[in-house]
Design a protein around this motif. Structure first.
Motif, PDB file in Angstrom:
ATOM      1  N   GLU A  15      -9.307   2.552   2.794  1.00 22.66           N
ATOM      2  CA  GLU A  15     -10.142   3.304   1.854  1.00 22.66           C
ATOM      3  C   GLU A  15     -10.474   4.720   2.333  1.00 22.66           C
ATOM      4  OE1 GLU A  15     -12.969   0.814   4.400  1.00 22.66           O
ATOM      5  OE2 GLU A  15     -11.019   0.544   3.453  1.00 22.66           O
ATOM      6  N   HIS A  16     -10.274   5.000   3.631  1.00 19.75           N
ATOM      7  CA  HIS A  16     -10.541   6.328   4.192  1.00 19.75           C
ATOM      8  C   HIS A  16      -9.273   7.160   4.332  1.00 19.75           C
ATOM      9  CE1 HIS A  16     -14.582   4.927   5.055  1.00 19.75           C
ATOM     10  NE2 HIS A  16     -14.051   3.875   5.660  1.00 19.75           N
ATOM     11  N   GLY A  17      -8.136   6.609   3.969  1.00 19.44           N
ATOM     12  CA  GLY A  17      -6.864   7.324   4.074  1.00 19.44           C
ATOM     13  C   GLY A  17      -6.004   6.788   5.205  1.00 19.44           C
ATOM     14  N   ASP A  18      -5.201   7.682   5.799  1.00 23.59           N
ATOM     15  CA  ASP A  18      -4.308   7.282   6.896  1.00 23.59           C
ATOM     16  C   ASP A  18      -5.106   6.871   8.118  1.00 23.59           C
ATOM     17  OD1 ASP A  18      -1.762   7.783   5.681  1.00 23.59           O
ATOM     18  OD2 ASP A  18      -2.154   9.933   5.897  1.00 23.59           O
ATOM     19  N   TRP A  19      -4.657   5.762   8.753  1.00 18.45           N
ATOM     20  CA  TRP A  19      -5.296   5.274   9.976  1.00 18.45           C
ATOM     21  C   TRP A  19      -4.176   4.960  10.958  1.00 18.45           C
ATOM     22  CZ3 TRP A  19      -7.785  -0.131  10.802  1.00 18.45           C
ATOM     23  CH2 TRP A  19      -8.526  -0.131  11.976  1.00 18.45           C
TER      24      TRP A  19
END
Length: 75
Positions: free
Chosen positions: A56-60
């Motif tokens: 949900e926060h983008g690329d990890w």
């Protein structure tokens, strides 16, 4: 008689930035992993893999480091 393998034991660790803002900061991840490698002491790095997961926060991003202890067959 106990057989001893001619191959060293491969150990590994995986590391990522904390989830949330900054989880996609690759330079911070590389510094974090470099610090962990230094904390291990004398090791021989066999391989490093780079992975990406999207949440949900983008690329990890994460890295997995495969290594041998110097006393266990490292060069």
């Amino acid at each position: 008689m106990k057989e001893v393998s001619e191959f060293p034991t491969v150990r590994y660790f995986a590391q990522a930035n904390p989830v949330g803002p900054g989880q996609d900061d690759v330079p911070a991840l590389l510094r974090r992993v470099a610090d962990t490698i230094e904390e291990l002491g004398p090791v021989w790095i066999q391989d490093v893999t780079f992975e990406n997961e999207i949440n949900e926060h983008g690329d990890w991003y994460s890295l997995t480091v495969y290594f041998h202890e110097e006393s266990n067959g490292g060069e």
